[in-house]
Design an enzyme around this catalytic site. Structure first.
Site, PDB file in Angstrom:
ATOM      1  N   ASN A  90      18.603  47.044 -58.194  1.00  0.00           N
ATOM      2  CA  ASN A  90      19.379  47.486 -57.039  1.00  0.00           C
ATOM      3  C   ASN A  90      20.314  46.376 -56.544  1.00  0.00           C
ATOM      4  O   ASN A  90      20.390  45.291 -57.138  1.00  0.00           O
ATOM      5  CB  ASN A  90      18.436  47.970 -55.933  1.00  0.00           C
ATOM      6  CG  ASN A  90      19.005  49.148 -55.168  1.00  0.00           C
ATOM      7  OD1 ASN A  90      20.176  49.143 -54.783  1.00  0.00           O
ATOM      8  ND2 ASN A  90      18.181  50.165 -54.945  1.00  0.00           N
ATOM      9  N   HIS A 107      11.737  21.875 -59.622  1.00  0.00           N
ATOM     10  CA  HIS A 107      11.755  20.413 -59.605  1.00  0.00           C
ATOM     11  C   HIS A 107      10.344  19.903 -59.326  1.00  0.00           C
ATOM     12  O   HIS A 107       9.516  20.615 -58.745  1.00  0.00           O
ATOM     13  CB  HIS A 107      12.694  19.897 -58.502  1.00  0.00           C
ATOM     14  CG  HIS A 107      14.033  20.553 -58.492  1.00  0.00           C
ATOM     15  ND1 HIS A 107      15.037  20.226 -59.370  1.00  0.00           N
ATOM     16  CD2 HIS A 107      14.536  21.547 -57.710  1.00  0.00           C
ATOM     17  CE1 HIS A 107      16.098  20.977 -59.130  1.00  0.00           C
ATOM     18  NE2 HIS A 107      15.809  21.792 -58.124  1.00  0.00           N
ATOM     19  N   GLY A 167      11.577  45.456 -52.259  1.00  0.00           N
ATOM     20  CA  GLY A 167      12.742  44.807 -51.674  1.00  0.00           C
ATOM     21  C   GLY A 167      12.455  43.414 -51.142  1.00  0.00           C
ATOM     22  O   GLY A 167      11.421  43.177 -50.511  1.00  0.00           O
ATOM     23  N   ALA A 198       7.120  44.791 -50.798  1.00  0.00           N
ATOM     24  CA  ALA A 198       8.358  44.237 -50.251  1.00  0.00           C
ATOM     25  C   ALA A 198       8.092  42.943 -49.478  1.00  0.00           C
ATOM     26  O   ALA A 198       7.104  42.832 -48.758  1.00  0.00           O
ATOM     27  CB  ALA A 198       9.025  45.257 -49.333  1.00  0.00           C
ATOM     28  N   LYS A 238      -0.840  38.232 -53.376  1.00  0.00           N
ATOM     29  CA  LYS A 238      -2.193  38.371 -53.906  1.00  0.00           C
ATOM     30  C   LYS A 238      -2.492  39.826 -54.216  1.00  0.00           C
ATOM     31  O   LYS A 238      -2.001  40.731 -53.539  1.00  0.00           O
ATOM     32  CB  LYS A 238      -3.212  37.836 -52.894  1.00  0.00           C
ATOM     33  CG  LYS A 238      -3.095  36.344 -52.644  1.00  0.00           C
ATOM     34  CD  LYS A 238      -4.150  35.862 -51.657  1.00  0.00           C
ATOM     35  CE  LYS A 238      -4.029  34.363 -51.417  1.00  0.00           C
ATOM     36  NZ  LYS A 238      -5.036  33.885 -50.427  1.00  0.00           N
ATOM     37  N   ARG A 292      -5.520  45.558 -54.738  1.00  0.00           N
ATOM     38  CA  ARG A 292      -6.347  46.549 -55.435  1.00  0.00           C
ATOM     39  C   ARG A 292      -5.748  46.866 -56.797  1.00  0.00           C
ATOM     40  O   ARG A 292      -4.577  46.616 -57.056  1.00  0.00           O
ATOM     41  CB  ARG A 292      -6.500  47.825 -54.619  1.00  0.00           C
ATOM     42  CG  ARG A 292      -5.237  48.638 -54.383  1.00  0.00           C
ATOM     43  CD  ARG A 292      -5.564  49.884 -53.544  1.00  0.00           C
ATOM     44  NE  ARG A 292      -4.382  50.629 -53.171  1.00  0.00           N
ATOM     45  CZ  ARG A 292      -3.879  51.656 -53.878  1.00  0.00           C
ATOM     46  NH1 ARG A 292      -4.463  52.039 -55.006  1.00  0.00           N
ATOM     47  NH2 ARG A 292      -2.797  52.294 -53.441  1.00  0.00           N
TER      48      ARG A 292
END
Length: 202
Positions: free
Chosen positions: A84, A114, A152, A170, A190, A193
């Site tokens: 998108n 870095h 998003g 998002a 993280k 489920r």
């Protein structure tokens, strides 16, 4: 293969100002200006620019503009992929996007990074004009496997793999790889489920 390019793709420290990378940027900047100026309905011309700019591109691929990338040639996109508007792909190393992937607006994928420690990130070098500091850069590949949906504003950091069929919520910042068939959210991102679990037949 150019020695600096080889070091870059191997995940070693490399000179990001070497001529090979300056040429990548020159070519890609020109193509991005052209691509981002094309109207949505100019599909054939848009695809031709993407084919010239990217490492490889499959069928039924949509890349919304504005679109930003670094070298272009290190981006590989499979079939039936939607990217998108407003996405940024810093492809100093390979960015591989599989088949049937959805990438929402304003997603950022980084491969360049870095060292954390200051004395590793900056090395003093004596010059006729005094001490100058050389910045160390390296790059790690990013892979988004088949069937993923990236929400998003997600940021994906260097070296990350998003496993097949996974969904990234998002606004997440993905600092480590996510296993397949997982719903993962947050900063740091993280797994909350497992998903795509087949229902048992009666």
């Amino acid at each position: 293969m150019d020695s600096e390019l080889k070091k870059c793709l191997s995940g070693e420290w490399y000179d990001c100002h070497a001529p090979v990378f300056i040429e990548f940027k020159r070519k890609t900047h020109r193509l991005l200006l052209k691509y981002n100026a094309l109207p949505y309905e100019s599909r054939e011309e848009r695809r031709a620019v993407l084919k010239e700019m990217l490492g490889s591109i499959g069928e039924k691929v949509s890349v919304g503009n504005p679109f930003v990338c670094d070298y272009g040639c290190n981006i590989h996109i499979g079939n039936n992929v939607s990217i998108n508007t407003g996405c940024t792909l810093v492809d100093c190393n390979k960015i591989t996007i599989g088949n049937n992937v959805l990438i929402a607006p304003n997603v950022q994928i980084y491969t360049a990074t870095h060292p954390i420690e200051l004395n590793e990130r900056l090395t003093p070098v004596e010059t006729p004009d005094g001490i100058e500091y050389v910045r160390h850069t390296y790059a790690l590949p990013v892979t988004i496997e088949d069937g993923c949906w990236i929400g998003g504003g997600v940021i994906i950091l260097p070296g990350v793999t998003i496993g097949r069929g996974s969904v990234i919520g998002a606004g997440s910042v993905v600092t480590k790889s996510i296993p397949e068939n997982s719903l993962a959210v947050g900063n740091p991102c993280k797994v909350i489920r497992k998903i795509n679990i087949p229902h048992e037949q009666d």
